[in-house]
Design an enzyme around this catalytic site. Structure first.
Site, mmCIF file in Angstrom:
data_model
loop_
_atom_site.group_PDB
_atom_site.id
_atom_site.type_symbol
_atom_site.label_atom_id
_atom_site.label_comp_id
_atom_site.label_asym_id
_atom_site.label_seq_id
_atom_site.Cartn_x
_atom_site.Cartn_y
_atom_site.Cartn_z
ATOM 1 C CG HIS A 49 39.175 56.190 22.478
ATOM 2 N ND1 HIS A 49 37.894 56.224 22.999
ATOM 3 C CD2 HIS A 49 39.296 57.285 21.684
ATOM 4 C CE1 HIS A 49 37.256 57.284 22.517
ATOM 5 N NE2 HIS A 49 38.076 57.946 21.727
ATOM 6 C CG ASN A 50 38.478 59.640 24.794
ATOM 7 O OD1 ASN A 50 39.368 60.235 24.182
ATOM 8 N ND2 ASN A 50 37.194 59.806 24.521
ATOM 9 C CG ASP A 75 40.912 63.975 24.700
ATOM 10 O OD1 ASP A 75 41.882 63.481 24.100
ATOM 11 O OD2 ASP A 75 39.731 63.650 24.481
ATOM 12 C CD GLU A 94 40.795 65.037 21.023
ATOM 13 O OE1 GLU A 94 39.775 65.636 21.415
ATOM 14 O OE2 GLU A 94 40.804 63.828 20.704
ATOM 15 C CD GLU A 105 42.515 60.036 22.724
ATOM 16 O OE1 GLU A 105 42.121 60.917 21.934
ATOM 17 O OE2 GLU A 105 41.959 58.921 22.854
ATOM 18 C CG HIS A 133 35.145 63.551 26.225
ATOM 19 N ND1 HIS A 133 34.294 62.495 26.059
ATOM 20 C CD2 HIS A 133 35.637 63.817 24.992
ATOM 21 C CE1 HIS A 133 34.272 62.141 24.791
ATOM 22 N NE2 HIS A 133 35.068 62.939 24.129
#
EC number: 3.1.4.11
Length: 1375
Positions: free
Chosen positions: A357-358, A389, A437, A387, A403
């Site tokens: 995650h992230n 973003d 994302e 992931e 983020h």
């Protein structure tokens, strides 16, 4: 059942170049400071454990644990430190190649998170070839699965290599190990007088230098001595107890050997080793036959006694036994599970997938920083879903990763995907999923798509596989179908079939990406690298990996016009707008990011889930920066929102098989039946779904993928327990890889199996679409037998540990009913001697265990975690072990660090017992089912039941449904069956005697009326009379018939062999007959001539004597005269004749012994084959009867289920009845199988006892013949000697047969198979009554010996010592 296994994992085969080493320059690790490099000598120890860096000037050495080398890079992948290009010392070796090609960068440390604890070490070599060899080999050695899953014995070898190669000091006259340095190393460089005294005492016992200022020669400090050194420090008394218990089993066998110094040391014969490993692996009637364990025991004895020539091939002494217990052969996990051992051809939804995650973040979710390096490190751990973003850069039209709406510093998108391409498949060939994302504009998305296609090239999935079209009602492809492929998870649009426009200007131009897929050339890489450099330069701060310096130094400045690039590609940035006006349908209607639903105020009121085990509380961040960030996230404005951008055609063309969609409900997902769709859930949302719809969630995950991510309020990047979501089959349970907490350790532990490829096959119960698996249920799982696991933590070994291992926590993870609470099972050390901690010193046979997990419902899903800590909770070591891979018995657990790598020599010694679980309410019934009683007892109990009107056992079992009264009566046939239970039943009788459901009158509380229920009842009589009592194992007289040696020897083959021995012996005797006759004639002739000459010589003196004088002195005078005047010819004739007879008897004895040995060897083989057939027969019977029990139980379950459905209409009651029927019959069948195994063990033990008795008789008979043969030929030789002496001295000779007259002759029965030199173990006195030696003028020892009185010898030694003497000499003097 776990058996003995030899893994395919192999140790590092270190090349000669790396062992010899090479010259290199070591650069400073601080890239922000310029400095001068240091000349070093690099080498690798022969076992491949350490990279040894020796400073050429100071002679100090540094050892780098190769297991902690995460990555090695050279050439274009490295980033040179500041000032490296300008440094004059770099001008060495080949100069016409780029500097980076001669560079080696190593990423090293106890963490893979790019922070201050991850060391970046730089070396410079004279040539590019040397740099490439060291780069490739060090990465290969560091990621060797064996090195990452060492046994405790391997860890000791690793420590020994560290001492011998790392503590060696070159400043003495020769290489030596300083005792002071050894003490500091073992005490972790802390002062401890007790440990220091213990170390010095151990060195003294090993006869090594034992003063603090002394030094040890490395050649003397061998691994064999190091093991004994380890034994002295640890004081492994618990191993001595186990050895003694195994030793005591076989007192009658000779199990003593002479060790150096003449001391007797005990050892375990290979038979006892076999018994131990059979018991270790719980191999009662298992899949492996006894021949398998025979061979394995012999192999183990051979393998672990090579270090000691006194015990080689004989058996294991205490040291060899300890080596075996510490070794890879006795690993607590089947070593095969560390290989790629699972089926990789199932749909992708049937695997757990290591997910992050992230991934880009290092540190806090709000105040950390983004890094491209963390992507490399996560992929190198086996992570397969990462992931990204992606947002628009604030400086230009480039995509970057950060983020959103936080002060996290960004990293260029191009830099990240270049890092992903370089590391995606270095440790695993299976697919990597990029979870995007996407917050970018359509223009930037077009550029992102172009970057993805050009950088990943043929690795990228840009169209569906021909074998697996993307259609409804079709399963996903398998990991093998996606080998070396990258999948993109991003929003996807589909053209609407109902909104086609006739106006060409309004139609959406759909461009295909297939034609743009090309292999990335060096020029393209240079262009993208330049773009990454430009993006990095405009960001708030340069990323940890300074790609701009690297690309600028090796490729120069290349201008890249992004606008021109976007226009020249097949993507049209103006053809698709953000609001998608042309009627394209977006499957994913969820326009918010993963974190939105939990970071928004609407979700702050979620209740704490009762499934949330071991979750860490969220820390309150008090900084002003954090508060501002939280406010921005919680109250997004119209211009600053976390809303994801709409998908564009450019990115949609890259999305296949992992199409994200908004989750509505499970019913809609089942109706659509699209395996290629994936939904993401926050941990809170997923727990709410599990609470209400656990079974539906399991069915959903059988069909398609789901991804779980942490709630948005985990600002500290903490992790949830992944076992909250694995039990419902969630594949991508995404964790924050930058935090190595307990949850992350569990994640790394699970994915270390199956070759560490990042994919672990889900249990079958989670993949069966027709099953009724309930992950929240507390009953047994369909077709799965639960376990009861008992654990005794005996001791802990901590060789290089400066902290006391106070606590051991044992945690169970698995289904929600299986999981234990935190610190529920915690043990405290009873004793600590500085190197070993004692936790439980009670005997295993007592039956007291430290911890018991009485019911593990789904063993395939369950796992144990052992964690050792100090008094204050400081972490020392841990180990994660799936229950399905667990092997019972005495095992050592090598403890690992937070990255799941064993780096120290710390271990736990435990005893584990795995057994079939039986519910408490069924235990009494099961005991009766598997413990058959005699027929009279059964009849008596039935009569008593009639007289007292008590309930039958089947009625008592029904009490779980209320106070029930059965209306079923026992039929006459059943009564008859119970009284004749010893007869074998027919198939029809078996079917008729299955237990059946009955109509039961049940008074309901508060009501007077009765309600009928259908309840499963097991007829205990049938199980006793048919399943157990009819077993063939009751016929022990037939199965265990003892062999008669007399009858075997009377058979034609063995009678013929006996006759052959007699014929060959007689034939050999005839060969000596003529030689002996000629020598006898010659001796008589010499004796006749001697007598005449002596008579003439003595004639005159005798005539002067009177008759009384002759009578008085005749006897003694004649003897003296004979002794004085016997000629040399007579003496030589006697000697030759005795030599001839001795040679004859000796040869006859040898021939008879050799033929007799062959005869008895064949007889012994016949005996072994006879009893082996009996063992194979009972093994086949056990296998057949076990299968029969399983089949009978299946028939029983089907019959009962049908009857329950015919007598009941209520669905819930039917479901309860079916569950009860299944549970009861599975438990009954399992315990019946165990009873059969116990009966098999009893028969097997009797067969083995008969085998030992028969072999004992055989050996006694053989020894008796050997003794008689020895006595026979010795007596014959004495008779010949007596006859010859009487012939020489005349009739007046009356010497005894064992006379001690020292007549000089040297002919004897020489050292032979049964008459030979005395054994070293049993010295016999050499008195005059036992030996007649030849006189020698030089007083030398006689060259031959004889045994004149064997009976006296036997009486002195006793039978056992005498036979031992014969056997020893027999084996040492073969013809």
């Amino acid at each position: 059942m776990a058996g003995y296994h030899v893994s395919s994992l192999k140790p590092n085969a270190v090349s000669a170049n790396l062992r010899a080493g090479t010259f290199a320059l070591k650069w400073t690790e601080d890239t922000n400071k310029s400095g001068s490099p240091i000349a070093v000598h690099l080498s690798v120890d022969p076992k491949g454990f350490y990279l040894i860096c020796l400073n050429k000037i100071t002679k100090d050495s540094e050892c780098f644990d190769i297991t902690l080398i995460h990555d090695t890079r050279t050439g274009a992948e490295v980033s040179l430190p500041r000032g490296a290009i300008e440094n004059d010392q770099m001008n060495i070796g080949i100069k016409d190649v780029p500097l980076s090609s001669k560079w080696l960068t190593i990423y090293y440390g106890n963490t893979f998170v790019p922070d201050r604890d991850l060391r970046v070490i730089h070396f410079f070599f004279p040539s590019a070839a040397i740099a490439r060899e060291w780069t490739d080999k060090l990465f290969q050695y560091g990621h060797n699965p064996l090195l990452r899953n060492l046994s405790s014995l391997d860890c000791l070898e690793k420590i020994h290599s560290r001492i011998v190669f790392g503590l060696v000091d070159d400043r003495f006259d020769k290489k030596a190990i300083s005792v002071r340095n050894l003490i500091h190393f073992l005490c972790k460089y802390k002062s401890d007088s007790n440990k220091e005294a213990k170390i010095l005492k151990a060195l003294e016992l090993l006869e090594l230098p034992c003063r603090t200022e002394s030094v040890i020669d490395p050649d003397q400090f061998t691994f064999n001595k190091f093991i004994r050194f380890y034994m002295q420090l640890m004081e492994r008394h618990e191993i001595d107890k186990i050895f003694d218990a195994t030793f005591e089993i076989d007192r009658n066998k000779s199990i003593l050997a002479i060790a150096p110094g003449g001391k007797h040391r005990r050892y375990l014969s290979w038979e006892k080793v076999k018994d131990f490993i059979v018991k270790q692996n719980d191999a009662r009637g298992g899949a492996f036959g006894m021949d398998y364990y025979d061979q394995k025991a012999k192999d183990l004895v051979k393998k672990y006694t090579q270090h000691d020539e006194h015990f080689m091939q004989k058996g294991m002494n205490d040291e060899s036994f300890l080596r075996y217990l510490l070794s890879f052969d006795n690993l607590i996990v089947d070593p095969a599970k560390y290989d790629l051992c699972m089926d990789m051809d199932k749909p992708l939804a049937h695997y757990f997938i290591a997910s992050s995650h992230n991934t880009y973040l290092i540190g806090s979710q709000l105040t950390g920083r983004a890094s491209a390096e963390i992507y490399r490190q996560a992929l190198l751990t086996g992570c397969r879903c990462i992931e990204l973003d992606v947002v628009d850069s604030e400086k230009n039209d480039e995509p970057e990763i950060k983020h959103k709406n936080t002060p996290v510093r960004p990293v260029p998108f191009i830099q990240v995907i270049l890092a992903i391409r370089e590391s995606a498949f270095k440790v695993s060939p299976y697919p990597v999923i990029l979870s995007l994302e996407n917050h970018c504009s359509s223009r930037v998305q077009t550029k992102m798509a172009q970057y993805l296609v050009d950088v990943f090239g043929e690795y990228l999935i840009t169209k569906p596989l021909e074998s697996h079209p993307i259609e409804d009602n079709r399963p996903l492809p398998s990991p093998n179908d996606f080998k070396y492929k990258i999948l993109i998870k991003n929003k996807k649009i589909h053209q609407s079939t109902t909104s086609k426009s006739t106006n060409p200007s309004e139609q959406v131009t759909v461009q295909k990406l297939d034609s743009t897929i090309t292999n990335v050339s060096d020029q393209n890489i240079g262009l993208y690298a330049t773009a990454a450099a430009a993006a990095a330069a405009t960001s708030t701060q340069s990323c940890s990996t300074n790609l701009s310096n690297a690309t600028g130094s090796r490729r120069g400045t290349i201008e890249y016009d992004f606008r021109h690039s976007s226009q020249s590609t097949e993507f049209d940035p103006h053809s698709i707008t953000d609001n998608n006006p042309n009627g394209s349908l977006i499957d994913d209607d969820d326009s918010f990011s993963d974190d939105d639903d939990t970071m928004s105020p609407t979700n702050n009121g979620l209740k704490t889930n009762d499934l949330n085990m071991n979750s860490n509380p969220t820390e309150n961040l008090q900084s002003d920066q954090t508060k501002v960030a939280i406010n921005n996230l919680s109250n997004p404005t119209s211009t600053n929102t976390k809303t994801e951008s709409k998908a564009t055609q450019a990115m949609s063309g890259l999305v296949h098989y992992v199409v994200p969609v908004r989750f509505f409900n499970f019913a809609r997902s089942e109706e659509r039946n699209r395996s290629y769709e994936i939904s993401s859930f926050s941990e809170d949302k997923a727990q709410n779904l599990i609470r209400e719809y656990a079974r539906e969630f399991v069915a959903y995950n059988q069909r398609q993928l789901s991804r779980i991510y942490p709630r948005g309020t985990r600002f500290d990047s903490s992790n949830y327990n992944p076992y909250l979501f694995w039990p419902v089959g969630c594949q991508m349970v995404a964790l924050n890889y930058q935090t190595l907490d307990t949850s992350m350790q569990i994640n790394l532990g699970l994915f270390s199996f199956n070759g560490g490829c990042g994919y672990v096959e889900k249990p079958a119960s989670l993949c069966q679409s027709t099953g009724s698996f309930d992950p929240k249920g507390r009953f047994s799982v369909e077709n799965v037998v639960g376990y009861q696991i008992d654990i005794k933590v005996i001791s802990g070994q901590f060789l290089c540990q400066d902290r006391e291992p106070t606590y051991v926590d044992i945690e169970m993870y698995g289904l929600y009913a299986d999981a234990s609470k935190r610190n529920e099972y915690r043990l405290r050390a009873k004793r600590w001697n500085g190197f070993q901690a004692a936790y439980d010193d009670t005997e295993v046979e007592v039956g007291e265990f430290s911890i018991r997990f009485s019911k593990v419902i789904l063993p395939e899903m369950a796992a144990l975690r052992f964690a050792v800590s100090e008094e204050d909770g400081t972490f020392i070591g841990q180990s994660f072990i799936p229950v399905a891979h667990l092997r019972p018995g005495y095992r050592h657990i090598a403890l690992r660090n937070q990255m799941n790598i064993p780096v120290q020599s710390s271990s736990l010694f435990i005893y584990i017992r795995k057994d079939v679980h039986v519910d408490a309410e069924n235990k009494e019934l099961i005991d009766q089912l598997v413990s058959p009683k005699t027929a009279p007892t059964v009849v008596k109990e039935q009569q008593q039941a009639k007289q007292t009107k008590t309930k039958l056992l089947s009625e008592q079992r029904s009490q779980s449904f209320g106070d029930l009264n059965t209306t079923r009566k026992i039929s006459d046939d059943e009564k008859k069956s119970s009284t004749h239970h010893s007869d074998f039943p027919s198939d029809a009788a078996i079917r008729n005697h299955y237990p059946s459901t009955t109509e039961i009158n049940s008074p309901i509380l508060g009501y007077n009326k009765k309600q009928y229920q259908s309840t499963p009842i097991v007829d205990a009589n049938w199980y006793r009379n048919q399943l157990i009592a009819s077993s063939q194992f009751h016929d022990e007289e037939r199965l265990c018939k003892e062999m008669s040696l007399f009858n075997v020897e009377e058979t034609k083959p063995f009678k013929r062999k006996r006759e052959t021995i007699e014929v060959k012996t007689r034939r050999f005797s005839l060969d000596y007959a003529k030689k002996i006759q000629d020598e006898e004639d010659r001796f008589k002739k010499c004796l006749y001539l001697q007598c005449n000459a002596m008579h003439t010589l003595l004639k005159k003196p005798i005539n002067h004597w009177n008759s009384s004088q002759l009578t008085t002195t005749n006897s003694c005078t004649s003897s003296l005269v004979h002794q004085r005047f016997i000629s040399d010819e007579v003496k030589q004739g006697e000697t030759r004749l005795l030599d001839l007879y001795s040679s004859k008897f000796h040869s006859q004895n040898e021939i008879e012994y050799r033929l007799s040995k062959e005869y008895y060897n064949e007889l012994e083989k016949y005996v072994n084959d006879y009893y082996t057939k009996q063992l194979n027969q009972i093994n086949n019977i056990l296998k057949h009867e076990q299968e029969k029990v399983k089949e009978d139980v299946r028939i029983q379950m089907r019959t009962e289920t049908k009857r329950a459905m015919t007598t009941e209409t209520d669905r819930e009651k039917i479901a309860n009845l079916k569950e009860k029927i299944r549970q009861l019959n599975i438990e009954a069948g399992a315990l019946a199988v165990r009873k059969l195994q116990e009966m098999h063990e009893k028969v097997e033990k009797k067969i083995r006892t008969n085998l030992q008795k028969t072999l004992h008789k055989l050996h006694e008979k053989k020894d008796f013949e050997t003794k008689n043969r020895f006595t026979f030929y010795s007596n014959q030789l004495n008779d010949v000697k007596f006859r010859l002496q009487r012939d020489i001295y005349g009739a007046e000779y009356h010497g005894a047969r064992d006379d001690s007259v020292t007549i000089s002759y040297r002919s004897t029965i020489t050292t032979s198979a049964s008459l030979s030199a005395i054994s070293d173990h049993h010295q016999m006195p050499a008195t005059s009554s036992d030996f007649i030696t030849a006189s020698s003028p030089s007083n030398q020892l006689p060259r031959r010996q004889t045994i004149n009185n064997p009976n006296a010898m036997i009486s002195q030694l006793g039978h056992d010592e005498f036979m031992h003497y014969l056997n020893q000499t027999t084996e040492s003097t073969q013809l």
